[in-house]
Design a protein around this motif. Structure first.
Motif, PDB file in Angstrom:
ATOM      1  N   SER A 114       0.872  -1.267   0.467  1.00 63.51           N
ATOM      2  CA  SER A 114       0.109   0.128   0.156  1.00 63.51           C
ATOM      3  C   SER A 114       0.649   1.098   0.293  1.00 63.51           C
ATOM      4  CB  SER A 114      -0.790  -0.361   1.329  1.00 63.51           C
ATOM      5  OG  SER A 114      -1.731  -1.290   1.548  1.00 63.51           O
ATOM      6  N   PHE A 115       0.787   2.530  -0.775  1.00 62.52           N
ATOM      7  CA  PHE A 115       0.852   3.345  -0.647  1.00 62.52           C
ATOM      8  C   PHE A 115       0.183   4.726  -0.742  1.00 62.52           C
ATOM      9  CE2 PHE A 115       3.333   6.935  -2.707  1.00 62.52           C
ATOM     10  CZ  PHE A 115       4.609   6.715  -1.654  1.00 62.52           C
ATOM     11  N   ARG A 116       0.202   5.419   0.421  1.00 64.42           N
ATOM     12  CA  ARG A 116      -0.660   6.585   0.307  1.00 64.42           C
ATOM     13  C   ARG A 116       0.111   7.816  -0.368  1.00 64.42           C
ATOM     14  NH1 ARG A 116      -5.104   8.499   2.408  1.00 64.42           N
ATOM     15  NH2 ARG A 116      -5.055  10.419   3.496  1.00 64.42           N
ATOM     16  N   ASN A 117      -1.012   8.502  -1.159  1.00 64.05           N
ATOM     17  CA  ASN A 117      -1.056   9.948  -1.641  1.00 64.05           C
ATOM     18  C   ASN A 117      -1.773  10.739  -1.266  1.00 64.05           C
ATOM     19  OD1 ASN A 117      -1.522  11.737  -3.793  1.00 64.05           O
ATOM     20  ND2 ASN A 117       0.219  11.116  -4.238  1.00 64.05           N
ATOM     21  N   PRO A 118      -1.295  11.732  -0.710  1.00 63.17           N
ATOM     22  CA  PRO A 118      -2.649  12.498   0.206  1.00 63.17           C
ATOM     23  C   PRO A 118      -3.654  13.469  -0.741  1.00 63.17           C
ATOM     24  CG  PRO A 118       0.132  13.746   0.218  1.00 63.17           C
ATOM     25  CD  PRO A 118      -0.385  12.294  -0.197  1.00 63.17           C
ATOM     26  N   HIS A 119      -3.529  13.014  -2.276  1.00 65.54           N
ATOM     27  CA  HIS A 119      -4.283  14.001  -3.459  1.00 65.54           C
ATOM     28  C   HIS A 119      -5.292  12.635  -3.450  1.00 65.54           C
ATOM     29  CE1 HIS A 119      -2.010  17.419  -2.088  1.00 65.54           C
ATOM     30  NE2 HIS A 119      -1.203  16.953  -2.874  1.00 65.54           N
ATOM     31  N   LEU A 120      -4.657  11.301  -3.870  1.00 64.57           N
ATOM     32  CA  LEU A 120      -5.196  10.036  -4.479  1.00 64.57           C
ATOM     33  C   LEU A 120      -5.547   9.143  -3.622  1.00 64.57           C
ATOM     34  CD1 LEU A 120      -2.509  10.063  -7.274  1.00 64.57           C
ATOM     35  CD2 LEU A 120      -4.760  11.659  -7.858  1.00 64.57           C
ATOM     36  N   GLY A 121      -5.409   9.243  -2.575  1.00 62.87           N
ATOM     37  CA  GLY A 121      -5.819   7.855  -1.837  1.00 62.87           C
ATOM     38  C   GLY A 121      -4.679   7.062  -1.825  1.00 62.87           C
ATOM     39  N   GLY A 123      -2.880   4.099  -3.194  1.00 61.98           N
ATOM     40  CA  GLY A 123      -2.077   3.011  -3.587  1.00 61.98           C
ATOM     41  C   GLY A 123      -1.921   2.009  -3.354  1.00 61.98           C
ATOM     42  N   GLU A 124      -0.919   1.476  -4.939  1.00 61.79           N
ATOM     43  CA  GLU A 124       0.069   0.230  -5.160  1.00 61.79           C
ATOM     44  C   GLU A 124       1.131   0.590  -5.079  1.00 61.79           C
ATOM     45  OE1 GLU A 124      -2.219  -2.564  -7.224  1.00 61.79           O
ATOM     46  OE2 GLU A 124      -3.524  -3.240  -5.723  1.00 61.79           O
ATOM     47  N   LYS A 125       2.243   0.088  -4.608  1.00 62.20           N
ATOM     48  CA  LYS A 125       3.839   0.391  -4.702  1.00 62.20           C
ATOM     49  C   LYS A 125       4.086  -0.906  -5.512  1.00 62.20           C
ATOM     50  CE  LYS A 125       7.448   2.353  -3.222  1.00 62.20           C
ATOM     51  NZ  LYS A 125       8.713   2.638  -2.563  1.00 62.20           N
ATOM     52  N   LEU A 126       4.969  -1.005  -6.502  1.00 62.35           N
ATOM     53  CA  LEU A 126       5.882  -2.520  -6.531  1.00 62.35           C
ATOM     54  C   LEU A 126       7.493  -1.779  -6.864  1.00 62.35           C
ATOM     55  CD1 LEU A 126       5.946  -5.637  -6.712  1.00 62.35           C
ATOM     56  CD2 LEU A 126       5.656  -5.433 -10.115  1.00 62.35           C
ATOM     57  N   ALA A 127       7.966  -2.144  -5.971  1.00 60.58           N
ATOM     58  CA  ALA A 127       9.594  -2.045  -6.184  1.00 60.58           C
ATOM     59  C   ALA A 127      10.425  -3.055  -6.366  1.00 60.58           C
ATOM     60  CB  ALA A 127      10.407  -1.045  -5.188  1.00 60.58           C
ATOM     61  N   TYR A 142       4.279   2.873  -9.489  1.00 61.34           N
ATOM     62  CA  TYR A 142       2.618   3.452  -8.623  1.00 61.34           C
ATOM     63  C   TYR A 142       1.278   3.863  -9.258  1.00 61.34           C
ATOM     64  CZ  TYR A 142       7.300   5.119  -6.079  1.00 61.34           C
ATOM     65  OH  TYR A 142       8.237   4.959  -5.441  1.00 61.34           O
ATOM     66  N   THR A 143       0.467   2.840  -8.735  1.00 62.56           N
ATOM     67  CA  THR A 143      -0.791   3.601  -8.969  1.00 62.56           C
ATOM     68  C   THR A 143      -2.186   3.116  -8.140  1.00 62.56           C
ATOM     69  OG1 THR A 143      -0.016   1.193 -10.651  1.00 62.56           O
ATOM     70  CG2 THR A 143      -2.594   1.804 -10.592  1.00 62.56           C
ATOM     71  N   TRP A 144      -2.793   4.375  -8.955  1.00 65.84           N
ATOM     72  CA  TRP A 144      -3.719   4.801  -8.288  1.00 65.84           C
ATOM     73  C   TRP A 144      -5.086   4.440  -9.393  1.00 65.84           C
ATOM     74  CZ3 TRP A 144       0.449   6.948  -7.523  1.00 65.84           C
ATOM     75  CH2 TRP A 144       0.493   6.816  -6.667  1.00 65.84           C
ATOM     76  N   ASP A 145      -6.581   4.036  -8.425  1.00 68.09           N
ATOM     77  CA  ASP A 145      -7.443   3.743  -9.301  1.00 68.09           C
ATOM     78  C   ASP A 145      -8.927   4.619  -8.621  1.00 68.09           C
ATOM     79  OD1 ASP A 145     -10.017   3.317 -10.283  1.00 68.09           O
ATOM     80  OD2 ASP A 145      -9.621   0.854 -10.568  1.00 68.09           O
ATOM     81  N   VAL A 151      -3.843   6.848 -12.162  1.00 67.35           N
ATOM     82  CA  VAL A 151      -2.575   7.587 -12.629  1.00 67.35           C
ATOM     83  C   VAL A 151      -1.463   6.583 -11.778  1.00 67.35           C
ATOM     84  CG1 VAL A 151      -1.982   9.330 -10.701  1.00 67.35           C
ATOM     85  CG2 VAL A 151      -3.791   9.648 -11.343  1.00 67.35           C
ATOM     86  N   THR A 152      -0.605   6.824 -13.074  1.00 65.47           N
ATOM     87  CA  THR A 152       0.636   5.362 -12.554  1.00 65.47           C
ATOM     88  C   THR A 152       1.711   6.371 -12.649  1.00 65.47           C
ATOM     89  OG1 THR A 152       1.276   5.156 -14.833  1.00 65.47           O
ATOM     90  CG2 THR A 152      -0.349   3.443 -13.621  1.00 65.47           C
TER      91      THR A 152
END
Length: 197
Positions: A114-121, A123-127, A142-145, A151-152
């Motif tokens: 899980s990866f939080r963005n204050p604007h998008l909520g 999302g997911e992170k794959l490293a 990084y991906t947000w739906d 948004v990638t």
């Protein structure tokens, strides 16, 4: 129309989007050269003579192509070493075909956090600092739906040893990505903005 915005510190990043002519030319050329080199290595192709010229031509065309994308694509390169790291943010309409393609990605792409963005909520992170194929460069996605769009953010690094030292800076840029809408005067009364959380 929806587009992307982000805050990438100018002391660390050089924006490719919107940098026309001589501004940012050296960084664009180095970044494109690195990506072409990684692509050649991944496919087993031998670098062709004149590859530097091809990278230069692409470096001149890239800002114009991204300008035509009208804010749906943002690209930066690492300022101190543009051949080390390229980061690209993209906004895609969430079509059924794209959702199907994402669902059919290889199993290794399921290893996300899980990866939080204050604007998008959230999302997911794959490293992938050490991809199983040694020809594949280290990368992070990084991906947000948002429901209507995906948004990638994709970061590609040319050095496996240095990937861990710069990924925190990529995280910082990814947290500033946001989607903005161009609203005409009078339309904003009917738009309710909610925190993504």
């Amino acid at each position: 129309m929806s587009r992307l915005q982000a805050d990438a510190p100018a002391d660390l990043w050089v924006p490719v989007t919107g940098s026309l002519g001589f501004r940012g030319r050296r960084h664009r050329k180095a970044a494109i050269g690195m990506l072409l080199s990684q692509a050649n290595q991944a496919t087993g192709a031998t670098p062709r003579a004149g590859g530097g010229a091809f990278a230069w031509i692409l470096s001149q065309a890239a800002p114009l192509l991204m300008r035509r994308a009208a804010g749906r694509v943002l690209v930066w390169v690492w300022k101190s070493d543009p051949e080390l790291l390229v980061v690209m943010a993209q906004l895609h309409e969430a079509t059924p075909q794209l959702r199907t393609a994402r669902a059919m990605m290889p199993m290794e792409y399921d290893d996300t956090e899980s990866f939080r963005n204050p604007h998008l909520g959230v999302g997911e992170k794959l490293a992938m600092p050490l991809p199983s194929d040694p020809k594949t460069p280290p990368f992070a996605t990084y991906t947000w739906d948002t429901g209507s769009h995906f948004v990638t953010v994709t970061a590609v690094c040319s050095d496996r040893q240095r990937f861990g030292t710069i990924i925190d800076q990529v995280d910082a840029v990814a947290r500033t990505i946001r989607v903005v809408d161009d609203l005409q005067v009078g339309e904003s009364r009917n738009v309710l903005r909610l925190d993504p959380a």
